[in-house]
Design a protein around this motif. Structure first.
Motif, PDB file in Angstrom:
ATOM      1  N   THR A  41       0.860  -1.193   0.114  1.00  0.00           N
ATOM      2  CA  THR A  41       0.072   0.012  -0.300  1.00  0.00           C
ATOM      3  C   THR A  41       0.815   1.076  -0.124  1.00  0.00           C
ATOM      4  O   THR A  41       1.728   1.484   0.798  1.00  0.00           O
ATOM      5  CB  THR A  41      -0.791  -0.089   1.296  1.00  0.00           C
ATOM      6  OG1 THR A  41      -1.710  -1.042   1.245  1.00  0.00           O
ATOM      7  CG2 THR A  41      -1.790   1.267   1.361  1.00  0.00           C
ATOM      8  N   LEU A  81       0.561   5.508  -0.530  1.00  0.00           N
ATOM      9  CA  LEU A  81      -0.263   6.761  -0.409  1.00  0.00           C
ATOM     10  C   LEU A  81       0.619   7.889  -1.316  1.00  0.00           C
ATOM     11  O   LEU A  81       1.659   8.209  -0.776  1.00  0.00           O
ATOM     12  CB  LEU A  81      -0.633   7.114   0.886  1.00  0.00           C
ATOM     13  CG  LEU A  81      -1.536   5.996   1.570  1.00  0.00           C
ATOM     14  CD1 LEU A  81      -1.743   6.473   3.124  1.00  0.00           C
ATOM     15  CD2 LEU A  81      -2.848   5.567   1.038  1.00  0.00           C
ATOM     16  N   ALA A 135      -9.313  16.732  -4.430  1.00  0.00           N
ATOM     17  CA  ALA A 135      -9.453  15.512  -3.668  1.00  0.00           C
ATOM     18  C   ALA A 135      -9.792  15.896  -2.163  1.00  0.00           C
ATOM     19  O   ALA A 135      -9.138  16.849  -1.641  1.00  0.00           O
ATOM     20  CB  ALA A 135      -8.210  14.761  -3.874  1.00  0.00           C
ATOM     21  N   ALA A 140      -5.980   9.954   0.176  1.00  0.00           N
ATOM     22  CA  ALA A 140      -6.237   8.346   0.708  1.00  0.00           C
ATOM     23  C   ALA A 140      -7.740   8.101   0.092  1.00  0.00           C
ATOM     24  O   ALA A 140      -8.409   9.062   0.089  1.00  0.00           O
ATOM     25  CB  ALA A 140      -6.032   8.291   2.195  1.00  0.00           C
ATOM     26  N   THR A 141      -7.959   6.817   0.294  1.00  0.00           N
ATOM     27  CA  THR A 141      -9.170   6.386  -0.319  1.00  0.00           C
ATOM     28  C   THR A 141      -9.818   5.989   1.111  1.00  0.00           C
ATOM     29  O   THR A 141      -9.345   6.111   2.415  1.00  0.00           O
ATOM     30  CB  THR A 141      -9.462   5.105  -1.075  1.00  0.00           C
ATOM     31  OG1 THR A 141      -8.530   4.153  -0.128  1.00  0.00           O
ATOM     32  CG2 THR A 141      -8.281   5.264  -2.225  1.00  0.00           C
ATOM     33  N   LYS A 142     -11.299   5.901   1.087  1.00  0.00           N
ATOM     34  CA  LYS A 142     -12.135   5.845   2.385  1.00  0.00           C
ATOM     35  C   LYS A 142     -11.613   4.598   3.060  1.00  0.00           C
ATOM     36  O   LYS A 142     -11.647   4.358   4.353  1.00  0.00           O
ATOM     37  CB  LYS A 142     -13.556   5.649   2.094  1.00  0.00           C
ATOM     38  CG  LYS A 142     -13.892   4.525   1.059  1.00  0.00           C
ATOM     39  CD  LYS A 142     -15.308   4.652   0.961  1.00  0.00           C
ATOM     40  CE  LYS A 142     -15.750   3.558  -0.227  1.00  0.00           C
ATOM     41  NZ  LYS A 142     -17.133   3.629  -0.296  1.00  0.00           N
ATOM     42  N   ALA A 143     -10.904   3.542   2.535  1.00  0.00           N
ATOM     43  CA  ALA A 143     -10.382   2.333   3.018  1.00  0.00           C
ATOM     44  C   ALA A 143      -9.138   2.716   4.225  1.00  0.00           C
ATOM     45  O   ALA A 143      -9.068   2.003   5.024  1.00  0.00           O
ATOM     46  CB  ALA A 143      -9.819   1.226   2.059  1.00  0.00           C
ATOM     47  N   GLU A 144      -8.495   3.746   3.973  1.00  0.00           N
ATOM     48  CA  GLU A 144      -7.564   4.157   4.973  1.00  0.00           C
ATOM     49  C   GLU A 144      -7.798   5.112   5.827  1.00  0.00           C
ATOM     50  O   GLU A 144      -7.043   5.160   6.875  1.00  0.00           O
ATOM     51  CB  GLU A 144      -6.371   5.102   3.998  1.00  0.00           C
ATOM     52  CG  GLU A 144      -5.461   4.170   3.138  1.00  0.00           C
ATOM     53  CD  GLU A 144      -6.040   3.778   1.690  1.00  0.00           C
ATOM     54  OE1 GLU A 144      -6.590   4.819   1.103  1.00  0.00           O
ATOM     55  OE2 GLU A 144      -5.699   2.622   1.100  1.00  0.00           O
TER      56      GLU A 144
END
Length: 141
Positions: free
Chosen positions: A24, A26, A122, A66-70
């Motif tokens: 992963t 970022l 973003a 970052a995406t919502k998963a992070e």
């Protein structure tokens, strides 16, 4: 005039990633690093000065895309367990235009982060990382 080398060896700010897990990465924006040690001066009997240095007082700040998963992962890293923050191994991966990389590895805690939603663009996380390792490893590839 001096020759500073090819422009392709310069690292663009948009080519810096933060490795937060084995697979992963970022995207980092507006990175600011601070690597220093406290310095103490002690006068000697012959009129000179002796310098002593303390442990590293290192940190870095950055805006993360970052995406919502992070989101949950970042929040988990700011929690204390028995008064201690979670130390994590991080690597900043910097790539130049020709694909050569420089990595900066360290152990740090995510002391705090702020979620920022600008009018356009973003959603970003404005993060402060306290480097807890006394040494920082730089590797060129």
């Amino acid at each position: 005039m001096a020759d500073f080398g090819a422009d392709s060896t310069l690292i663009n700010a948009d080519q810096v990633l933060l490795k937060v897990a084995s697979d992963t990465y970022l995207q980092l924006q507006e990175i600011k690093t601070h690597f220093t040690r406290p310095e103490f001066r002690e006068p000697t009997t012959n009129g000179g000065i002796k310098y002593y240095y303390g442990a590293g007082d290192n940190w870095f700040t950055a805006k993360l895309l970052a995406t919502k998963a992070e989101v949950d992962s970042l929040n988990t890293l700011t929690k204390r367990v028995a008064g201690v923050m979670t130390e994590t191994a991080y690597t900043m991966l910097c790539t130049d235009d020709t694909g050569n990389t420089a990595s900066v590895a360290m152990t740090a805690v995510l002391r705090d982060f702020e979620m920022v939603a600008p009018k356009e663009g973003a959603f970003v996380f404005d993060c402060f990382f306290r480097v807890t390792s006394d040494s920082i490893t730089v590797t060129l590839a």
